[in-house]
Design a protein around this motif. Structure first.
Motif, short mmCIF file in Angstrom:
data_model
loop_
_atom_site.label_atom_id
_atom_site.label_comp_id
_atom_site.label_asym_id
_atom_site.label_seq_id
_atom_site.Cartn_x
_atom_site.Cartn_y
_atom_site.Cartn_z
N LYS A 37 0.83 -1.20 0.00
CA LYS A 37 0.00 0.00 0.00
C LYS A 37 0.87 1.25 0.00
O LYS A 37 0.51 2.27 -0.60
N GLU A 38 2.02 1.19 0.64
CA GLU A 38 2.93 2.33 0.65
C GLU A 38 3.49 2.59 -0.74
O GLU A 38 3.55 3.72 -1.21
N LEU A 41 -0.03 3.11 -3.19
CA LEU A 41 -1.02 4.13 -2.84
C LEU A 41 -0.53 5.09 -1.77
O LEU A 41 -1.33 5.72 -1.07
N ALA A 42 0.78 5.22 -1.61
CA ALA A 42 1.36 6.17 -0.65
C ALA A 42 0.80 5.99 0.76
O ALA A 42 0.64 6.95 1.50
N GLY A 43 0.46 4.75 1.10
CA GLY A 43 -0.09 4.48 2.42
C GLY A 43 -1.48 5.05 2.63
O GLY A 43 -1.99 5.08 3.76
N GLY A 44 -2.13 5.53 1.55
CA GLY A 44 -3.45 6.15 1.67
C GLY A 44 -3.43 7.44 2.46
O GLY A 44 -4.43 7.83 3.07
N GLY A 45 -2.29 8.15 2.42
CA GLY A 45 -2.15 9.32 3.27
C GLY A 45 -1.90 10.64 2.56
O GLY A 45 -1.47 11.60 3.20
N LEU A 46 -2.18 10.74 1.27
CA LEU A 46 -1.93 11.99 0.56
C LEU A 46 -3.03 13.01 0.86
O LEU A 46 -4.21 12.74 0.64
N SER A 47 -2.66 14.19 1.30
CA SER A 47 -3.62 15.27 1.50
C SER A 47 -4.03 15.83 0.14
O SER A 47 -3.40 15.55 -0.89
N TRP A 48 -5.09 16.66 0.13
CA TRP A 48 -5.58 17.22 -1.13
C TRP A 48 -4.49 18.00 -1.86
O TRP A 48 -4.44 18.00 -3.10
N PHE A 49 -3.61 18.64 -1.12
CA PHE A 49 -2.54 19.45 -1.72
C PHE A 49 -1.62 18.59 -2.57
O PHE A 49 -1.27 18.95 -3.71
N GLY A 200 11.14 5.23 -3.73
CA GLY A 200 10.22 5.97 -2.88
C GLY A 200 8.76 5.64 -3.04
O GLY A 200 7.93 6.04 -2.22
N GLY A 201 8.39 4.91 -4.11
CA GLY A 201 6.99 4.58 -4.33
C GLY A 201 6.16 5.80 -4.68
O GLY A 201 6.68 6.88 -4.98
N LEU A 202 4.83 5.67 -4.60
CA LEU A 202 3.94 6.74 -5.00
C LEU A 202 4.08 7.97 -4.12
O LEU A 202 3.92 9.10 -4.57
N ARG A 203 4.41 7.79 -2.84
CA ARG A 203 4.55 8.95 -1.96
C ARG A 203 5.67 9.86 -2.44
O ARG A 203 5.52 11.09 -2.48
#
Length: 521
Positions: A37-38, A41-49, A200-203
């Motif tokens: 998931k990291e 999908l960046a751990g599901g932690g991306l803010s709107w910005f 670094g993955g998606l994050r």
């Protein structure tokens, strides 16, 4: 480039890498998400910005800046303005469905909506082919071409041969007719961009997109202002057709196509394309994703159109019809010499952000839709991430010479995208509009769509020597017909073929439910 420019260039690139690494490291330390998931999908932690930044910069790269300015006409701004429609549909139609179905790839939705999983596999394969054979090589080629135009980079054959030892042999052998300097720059872009996606993955991709996006958009707007200042804000002498936003039947975007295929192209690109939607799926919830998409839509309408067409038209007034070299030549003309290193860093960042984003989507598609499904469900995603990224990187470098021979990057990309866009969109449309559909029927519709569009593009439309210097459609009284118009026919006829195949071959009667019912289902 003098010593100061080189220092500024590398200093900014190192600074971007450091701040990206610092942000990603801190976020990963605070995240409890699994490794896959990291990465995906960046751990599901991306803010709107960061969602807004990732979506904007995944799309905006040198293939846009170079290719669209290379057309040297205002008309192409419609590609960007019309994107607003696709982004709104992504936010308020598709994202709620993707989140409800807990999708990592957009193709997972298809498997859940159809009876059978074959359509998911086929479309994942097409997305992978498009990424590896179209998007990745086009991005690094256009970035390399721009830097060459901006700085007049070139090295003698002996130095080039020595430097090319760092480039994969397959790429060197495939490129006897290409400038080795350009291929070397492309290879460097590919290696660094792949490193961001792999390590670094998606994050990391989203953070790099956002941090660099502020500088890229800001500096690109400065170029627009300086370009206009260079001609005294006076476009006199530029042919009217290059200033018009209403294209005639012989233009790249005839006016009627804005109401036909253009709409569906935008729906496909922004709403069903893994490279874009993956960023929207990385937010903690639907509302945060929607806020990011809406911010990206505002940027798409207000900021992007001027930076991708005005410099090209100004370049036409200053230099004439110079094609894809227009943007680099103009920047070299209007920016003060001391800013060259700064601008080169921003352009390099734009290349890296798009390349790494498409690379991450490619890794995700292969890992989730192929490797885990058909090879090894319990594979180490970290190791697989590295292997897939490295292989895609090598192929993209090897294909750069094919794009060096294109007359117009942006026109070539749009026509190649048509091979996949409408057939794939037909599968999504049938999935959301109908129930009781066999996946194999959707595959038949998809194959038909690819074939009919290829027949149109490479025979009826572009083989003009056979048709007396025009297209075959002249004999049908349809001289005005454009490849964008044909996309509408491809889309709806592909759906019809799928429905008939579903009923006649597989004995299933599809039930129409409509988008509203699909969203509520």
């Amino acid at each position: 480039m003098d010593v100061l420019q080189v220092a500024v260039f590398f200093g900014l690139m190192v600074a971007l890498a450091y701040f990206t690494w610092a942000k990603v490291s801190a976020a990963k330390a605070a995240s409890h998400a699994s490794a896959d998931k990291e990465i995906f999908l960046a751990g599901g932690g991306l803010s709107w910005f960061f969602v807004a930044g990732a979506i904007t910069l995944t799309n905006l790269s040198t293939d846009q800046l170079v290719g669209m300015n290379g057309a040297q006409m205002f008309l192409l701004a419609w590609w960007e303005i019309a994107g607003f429609i696709g982004l709104m549909l992504l936010a308020f139609v598709f994202v709620p469905i993707y989140y409800r179905e807990k999708c990592t790839t957009v193709t997972e939705l298809l498997e859940k909506k159809y009876d059978g999983g074959s359509i998911r596999t086929v479309i994942s394969g097409l997305f992978l082919a498009g990424n590896v054979f179209i998007y990745l090589p086009a991005v690094i080629y256009s970035g390399s071409l721009f830097l060459q135009s901006l700085f007049g980079l070139g090295i003698d054959e002996g130095a080039a041969a020595a430097a090319m030892e760092a480039v994969p042999a397959i790429a060197v052998e495939a490129a006897p007719a290409i400038d080795p300097t350009l291929l070397l720059i492309a290879a460097i872009f590919a290696i660094v961009g792949a490193a961001y996606a792999i390590l670094g993955g998606l994050r990391a991709v989203a953070v790099l997109d956002t941090y660099s996006g502020v500088g890229i958009l800001g500096l690109a707007l400065v170029v627009v202002f300086l370009a206009l200042q260079a001609i005294g804000f006076d476009f006199s002498g530029v042919p009217a057709e290059r200033l018009s936003m209403v294209g005639d039947n012989n233009s790249q975007i005839p006016w009627h196509t804005l109401f036909t295929g253009m709409i569906f192209i935008q729906i496909f690109y922004w709403s069903t394309n893994q490279n874009i939607t993956q960023k929207a799926l990385a937010a903690p919830n639907v509302k945060e994703a929607q806020k990011g998409i809406m911010a990206a839509a505002i940027i798409r309408v207000l900021v992007v159109p001027p930076i991708v067409v005005i410099p090209g038209v100004v370049a036409y007034k200053l230099f004439g019809g110079v094609g894809d070299k227009a943007y680099g030549m103009l920047v070299d003309q209007v920016l003060p010499g001391w800013t060259s290193g700064l601008f080169a860093a921003m352009i390099a960042a734009a290349v890296l952000t798009t390349y790494s984003a498409v690379m991450n989507a490619t890794i995700t598609l292969w890992s989730v839709d192929f490797h885990r499904k058909f090879i090894n469900e319990d594979v180490d995603v970290v190791k697989l991430n590295r292997k897939v990224g490295f292989a895609a990187m090598l192929v993209s470098i090897a294909l750069v010479p094919l794009y060096a021979n294109a007359e117009s990057i942006i026109d070539l990309l749009q026509q190649l995208n048509g091979l996949l866009s409408m057939p794939i969109l037909s599968a999504f449309a049938a999935a959301l509009l109908f129930r009781n559909m066999d996946a194999r029927a959707a595959v038949v519709g998809l194959v038909y769509g690819v074939g009919i569009y290829a027949f149109h593009t490479f025979f009826l439309y572009t083989n003009q020597e056979m048709w007396g210097g025009t297209t075959y459609y002249r004999y049908l009284g349809l001289e005005w017909l454009h490849y964008i118009d044909v996309m509408v026919f491809v889309l709806f006829s592909s759906i019809v073929v799928a429905l008939f195949t579903n009923r006649i071959v597989f004995g299933k009667t599809a039930q129409f439910i409509g988008f509203r019912s699909a969203k509520a289902a």
